[in-house]
Design a protein around this motif. Structure first.
Motif, PDB file in Angstrom:
ATOM      1  N   GLU A 165      16.986  -2.867   6.597  1.00 17.06           N
ATOM      2  CA  GLU A 165      17.223  -1.696   5.754  1.00 17.06           C
ATOM      3  C   GLU A 165      16.451  -1.902   4.455  1.00 17.06           C
ATOM      4  O   GLU A 165      16.500  -2.983   3.863  1.00 17.06           O
ATOM      5  N   LEU A 166      15.746  -0.863   4.026  1.00 17.89           N
ATOM      6  CA  LEU A 166      15.020  -0.961   2.762  1.00 17.89           C
ATOM      7  C   LEU A 166      15.881  -0.405   1.635  1.00 17.89           C
ATOM      8  O   LEU A 166      16.640   0.538   1.850  1.00 17.89           O
ATOM      9  N   VAL A 167      15.756  -0.966   0.449  1.00 19.97           N
ATOM     10  CA  VAL A 167      16.543  -0.468  -0.678  1.00 19.97           C
ATOM     11  C   VAL A 167      15.884   0.746  -1.327  1.00 19.97           C
ATOM     12  O   VAL A 167      16.495   1.424  -2.152  1.00 19.97           O
ATOM     13  N   ALA A 168      14.624   1.006  -0.976  1.00 19.08           N
ATOM     14  CA  ALA A 168      13.917   2.161  -1.542  1.00 19.08           C
ATOM     15  C   ALA A 168      12.727   2.491  -0.650  1.00 19.08           C
ATOM     16  O   ALA A 168      12.401   1.728   0.265  1.00 19.08           O
ATOM     17  N   GLU A 169      12.099   3.604  -0.940  1.00 17.80           N
ATOM     18  CA  GLU A 169      10.856   3.968  -0.245  1.00 17.80           C
ATOM     19  C   GLU A 169       9.833   2.851  -0.437  1.00 17.80           C
ATOM     20  O   GLU A 169       9.830   2.186  -1.474  1.00 17.80           O
ATOM     21  N   GLU A 170       8.955   2.710   0.526  1.00 13.14           N
ATOM     22  CA  GLU A 170       7.908   1.708   0.382  1.00 13.14           C
ATOM     23  C   GLU A 170       7.036   2.031  -0.837  1.00 13.14           C
ATOM     24  O   GLU A 170       6.850   3.198  -1.183  1.00 13.14           O
ATOM     25  N   VAL A 171       6.516   0.985  -1.478  1.00 15.59           N
ATOM     26  CA  VAL A 171       5.608   1.195  -2.608  1.00 15.59           C
ATOM     27  C   VAL A 171       4.175   1.164  -2.072  1.00 15.59           C
ATOM     28  O   VAL A 171       3.913   0.547  -1.045  1.00 15.59           O
ATOM     29  N   PRO A 172       3.259   1.843  -2.764  1.00 11.78           N
ATOM     30  CA  PRO A 172       1.871   1.777  -2.296  1.00 11.78           C
ATOM     31  C   PRO A 172       1.329   0.352  -2.425  1.00 11.78           C
ATOM     32  O   PRO A 172       1.628  -0.329  -3.405  1.00 11.78           O
ATOM     33  N   GLU A 173       0.575  -0.075  -1.429  1.00 14.86           N
ATOM     34  CA  GLU A 173      -0.019  -1.414  -1.508  1.00 14.86           C
ATOM     35  C   GLU A 173      -1.242  -1.362  -2.422  1.00 14.86           C
ATOM     36  O   GLU A 173      -1.926  -0.344  -2.504  1.00 14.86           O
ATOM     37  N   GLN A 174      -1.522  -2.466  -3.102  1.00 15.41           N
ATOM     38  CA  GLN A 174      -2.679  -2.521  -4.000  1.00 15.41           C
ATOM     39  C   GLN A 174      -3.965  -2.534  -3.173  1.00 15.41           C
ATOM     40  O   GLN A 174      -4.047  -3.198  -2.152  1.00 15.41           O
ATOM     41  N   GLN A 175      -4.932  -1.788  -3.640  1.00 15.11           N
ATOM     42  CA  GLN A 175      -6.199  -1.681  -2.912  1.00 15.11           C
ATOM     43  C   GLN A 175      -7.315  -2.384  -3.695  1.00 15.11           C
ATOM     44  O   GLN A 175      -7.261  -2.473  -4.917  1.00 15.11           O
ATOM     45  N   GLY A 176      -8.315  -2.830  -2.976  1.00 12.28           N
ATOM     46  CA  GLY A 176      -9.520  -3.382  -3.617  1.00 12.28           C
ATOM     47  C   GLY A 176      -9.269  -4.599  -4.478  1.00 12.28           C
ATOM     48  O   GLY A 176      -9.905  -4.779  -5.517  1.00 12.28           O
ATOM     49  N   VAL A 177      -8.331  -5.445  -4.048  1.00 13.64           N
ATOM     50  CA  VAL A 177      -8.017  -6.630  -4.836  1.00 13.64           C
ATOM     51  C   VAL A 177      -8.934  -7.780  -4.417  1.00 13.64           C
ATOM     52  O   VAL A 177      -9.111  -8.025  -3.229  1.00 13.64           O
ATOM     53  N   ASP A 178      -9.519  -8.454  -5.389  1.00 19.84           N
ATOM     54  CA  ASP A 178     -10.320  -9.641  -5.078  1.00 19.84           C
ATOM     55  C   ASP A 178      -9.394 -10.855  -5.156  1.00 19.84           C
ATOM     56  O   ASP A 178      -9.109 -11.368  -6.229  1.00 19.84           O
ATOM     57  N   ARG A 179      -8.929 -11.293  -4.004  1.00 20.56           N
ATOM     58  CA  ARG A 179      -7.864 -12.291  -4.006  1.00 20.56           C
ATOM     59  C   ARG A 179      -8.345 -13.713  -4.271  1.00 20.56           C
ATOM     60  O   ARG A 179      -7.567 -14.582  -4.607  1.00 20.56           O
ATOM     61  N   TYR A 180      -9.631 -13.952  -4.049  1.00 21.33           N
ATOM     62  CA  TYR A 180     -10.061 -15.356  -4.036  1.00 21.33           C
ATOM     63  C   TYR A 180     -11.118 -15.715  -5.073  1.00 21.33           C
ATOM     64  O   TYR A 180     -11.841 -16.686  -4.895  1.00 21.33           O
ATOM     65  N   ALA A 181     -11.170 -14.967  -6.158  1.00 21.10           N
ATOM     66  CA  ALA A 181     -12.187 -15.250  -7.178  1.00 21.10           C
ATOM     67  C   ALA A 181     -12.056 -16.681  -7.699  1.00 21.10           C
ATOM     68  O   ALA A 181     -13.047 -17.400  -7.839  1.00 21.10           O
TER      69      ALA A 181
END
Lengths: 315, 49, 356
Positions: A165-181
């Motif tokens: 069960e979720l406590v709220a609507e899903e949040v938008p996922e972050q886009q275009g993230v440079d994870r490994y700089a």
């Protein structure tokens, strides 16, 4: 965050009342700013203890270890991925859990907040966009996004991958993230630079093992640094032994780490040991197309063999 | 990890490939000799107070 | 006790002068926090700090310390003998230590310097050190020193107490060691007759700023076994991850482990800080662990500090209220809260809890 708290309490009370679970694991308000304490509730009358805000960075999957009860657990994105990892590694049965999923907007980095103000922080509050800080003789409003834990600002799995069960609507996922700089920056160093970089990085380490113990992946009955028959690693503050601990700990997390940031968050001397696990995370993604904890239907790369596994390192 | 690339090498040698085995050992020892003694991850005596 | 006036403008010259007679240590900024470090020539202690991240105990009791060397090589004349390592026990002074940290040395001394046993390493290092304290005028919200037997102006353990007063430091010289240090620094201007009153006023002001308090009055009379069996330990210990943060940051935790490290026939014996939070702490050679569960280890830490110590020494708790464990516990286990549970505990509470 208030809505999240209300909903968590409502679900927890229902689960306990109906006997769906015997305990609910969540957070209660901490005694110092920007710290909440993991806690459990077994009585529906006590659910008001549970709260949710941006200071729930401790990974609650850590608290499932070896429990026998039917458990309701509050889980943000990374906690849920670690629960998946526990299921995949046969540490816990999916049926034992009721996962109260929390779509997450990132956890506040108390070190960043502390660095942004001059003086002791006495009170911190937040809304969706801002973090308000009050101390002796000062008040400051900070942009929430700018004071997130680094792993949260790089996160692309904020919504729980598994939940009942979720406590709220899903949040938008972050886009275009440079994870490994930051990993690329270290990869580009020559061996000597790397050696010195790690020397600096670990110079303050006191071997309290908070990083290891905060990590849900570290569940070996006896950790290699605690083995005494035979003893693998020296136990003093010798820099080689300190480094051996950090490197081997990180390797044990290869293909399993979800970059939840619990290790870095727990460190009392502010070491960013996530650079080690992130390198392994990056390698697993690039070489095996693998991200830990996204599905219970596939085996992790380090416990399977595929004929097309990269092998160009073998001469 | 701060270890020079030449110090570690992975090879696949079957028990029937004696010539390859000799060649690999030769190559590895030559590379490591050229690099000189390892100074990283070497602990002679614990550095303590 | 006499009070010396040091103009802040004379501070640097005095510190440099003292360097001729002492190795100097003091709080140094390490980015986001301060640590005690040796002060290089020309380097002043950074007194603009609340407290160091690690306590001052490591200055006398290093986290890893060599106890002796040995060789098993029979061709060596000194084989199978325990050789004392060369250590520098020349005079050193710590500038700017907080009174709570200095106070803690007195508590730790109870372990290392007893009528029955005298720890040579700790005692020699302690004797070599002069503590020049810096009174706290702006305590943190997590400081509870005044109810833990210490205080922002506490003089216990200190040789000199510096009190900032405008453009000056008022330096109360507490011990002979302190006098020697002041002479070495060349600070000798007697403060005016009102200095003591001025320090008292500043002390009262600082103490009034301590917002956090604990109650410890019932700890002594609590029944040890019922406290040990209290139901609250399960809840208190739940969040604990059994790391060593609290014990390693604590100025009063003194436990250590002994290790031999060998290479060939040469070896050394080292002692390292140990932590009652670690499962290995009590692991027997047989494999049995009398404190095999987390709840037992957490209980041990608090029972030691707030009950066993209290009963054994009859001189307060084994805590000076510095607040490091409160601030840095990764899961926010707060000794103030646990102390409250212990102090207000009545076995009937558990009976009620069960009945309901």
């Amino acid at each position: 965050m208030l809505e999240y708290t209300d909903k968590i309490r409502e679900i927890a009370a229902r689960l306990l009342k109906e006997g769906t679970v015997e305990m609910v694991i969540g957070f209660r308000k901490g005694t110092v700013p920007m710290m909440n304490e993991p806690c459990f509730v077994t009585d529906a009358g006590d659910v008001d203890r549970l709260i949710w805000d941006g200071n729930c960075g401790v990974n609650l999957a850590n608290y499932l270890m070896d429990r026998k009860e039917k458990i309701g657990i509050v889980a943000k994105g990374c906690d849920a991925r670690n629960i998946v990892t526990h299921i995949v590694e046969n540490k816990i049965d999916r049926d034992q859990l009721f996962i109260i999923g929390v779509p997450c907007t990132g956890m506040i980095d108390r070190r960043k907040v502390a660095a942004a103000v001059d003086g002791e922080i006495l009170e911190v509050s937040e809304d969706g966009h801002n973090v308000s800080v009050r101390g002796q003789g000062f008040e400051k409003v900070l942009n929430r996004q700018e004071v997130l834990q680094q792993n949260c600002s790089l996160c692309i799995h904020r919504n729980p991958v598994i939940s009942d069960e979720l406590v709220a609507e899903e949040v938008p996922e972050q886009q275009g993230v440079d994870r490994y700089a930051d990993v690329r920056r270290i990869e580009a160093m020559d061996p000597e630079e790397k050696w010195n970089f790690f020397d600096d990085l670990l110079s303050e380490c006191i071997r309290c093992y908070a990083c290891r113990n905060a990590c849900p992946l570290c569940y070996c009955p006896t950790c290699f640094v605690d083995e005494s028959r035979p003893q693998w690693v020296g136990k003093s503050q010798d820099p080689i032994d300190v480094r051996t601990f950090h490197f081997l700990r990180a390797y044990h997390c290869a293909g399993r780490c979800t970059d939840c940031g619990a290790c870095e968050r727990a460190c009392p001397v502010g070491i960013n040991m996530r650079v080690f696990t992130k390198k392994l995370e990056k390698d697993c993604l690039e070489k095996f197309g693998w991200e830990a904890g996204l599905t219970t239907d596939a085996r992790p790369p380090l416990d399977t063999f595929r004929p097309d596994d990269p092998d160009d390192f073998i001469k | 990890m701060g270890i020079e690339p030449g110090r570690i090498q992975f090879s696949w040698v079957s028990s029937a490939e004696s010539t390859k085995f000799v060649q690999v050992v030769k190559e590895v020892t030559e590379t490591v000799k050229a690099l000189g003694p390892n100074t990283h991850f070497v602990k002679h005596e614990a550095k303590v107070a | 006790m006499k009070v010396i006036l040091i103009e802040k403008a004379q501070w640097e010259a005095g510190v440099e002068k003292a360097r001729d007679s002492y190795r100097l240590f003091g709080p140094v900024s390490q980015g986001p926090f301060h640590q005690f470090r040796p002060l290089a020539a020309g380097q002043l202690p950074d007194l603009d700090y609340s407290n160091t991240r690690m306590s001052a105990k490591e200055l006398v009791y290093p986290q890893s310390e060599k106890m002796f060397d040995y060789t098993l090589d029979k061709s060596q004349p000194d084989h199978h003998l325990l050789k004392e390592p060369q250590k520098d026990y020349s005079p050193r002074a710590v500038l700017g230590i907080r009174p709570c940290d200095a106070d803690a040395f007195g508590l730790v001394q109870r372990n290392f310097d007893t009528p029955d046993y005298k720890d040579p390493y700790w005692i020699r290092a302690r004797e070599a050190i002069t503590l020049v304290g810096y009174a706290c005028s702006a305590p943190c919200s997590t400081c509870f020193c005044t109810s833990a037997g210490s205080g922002p102006f506490s003089e216990s353990g200190l040789d000199v107490l510096l009190v900032a007063d405008g453009d000056n430091f008022l330096a109360r010289v507490i011990t002979e060691r302190g006098e020697k240090f002041m002479a070495a620094a060349g600070w000798d201007a007697a403060a005016g007759d009102d200095a003591d009153a001025r320090i008292e006023a500043l002390r009262a002001e600082a103490e009034s700023r301590i917002a956090s308090h604990i109650e410890t009055d019932n700890l002594r009379s609590q029944d040890t076994l019922s406290l040990h069996g209290a139901a609250f330990w399960e809840e208190v210990s739940f969040a604990c991850i059994n790391c060593g943060t609290c014990t390693y940051l604590c100025p009063t935790c003194w436990c250590f482990d002994i290790q031999d490290e060998n290479r060939g026939k040469q070896g050394m014996r080292i002692r390292n800080w140990d932590s009652c939070m670690f499962p290995l702490f009590t692991l027997h050679g047989s494999g049995h662990n009398p404190r095999g569960k987390k709840v037992q280890r957490v209980r041990q830490r608090f029972m030691h500090k707030l009950k066993y110590y209290v009963d054994k020494y009859e001189d307060g708790i084994q805590c000076v209220g510095c607040g490091r464990c409160v601030q840095h516990c990764p899961v926010n286990i707060d000794i103030r809260r646990v102390c409250e549970l212990m102090n207000s505990y009545g076995p009937s509470q558990d009976a009620c809890a069960v009945a309901s």
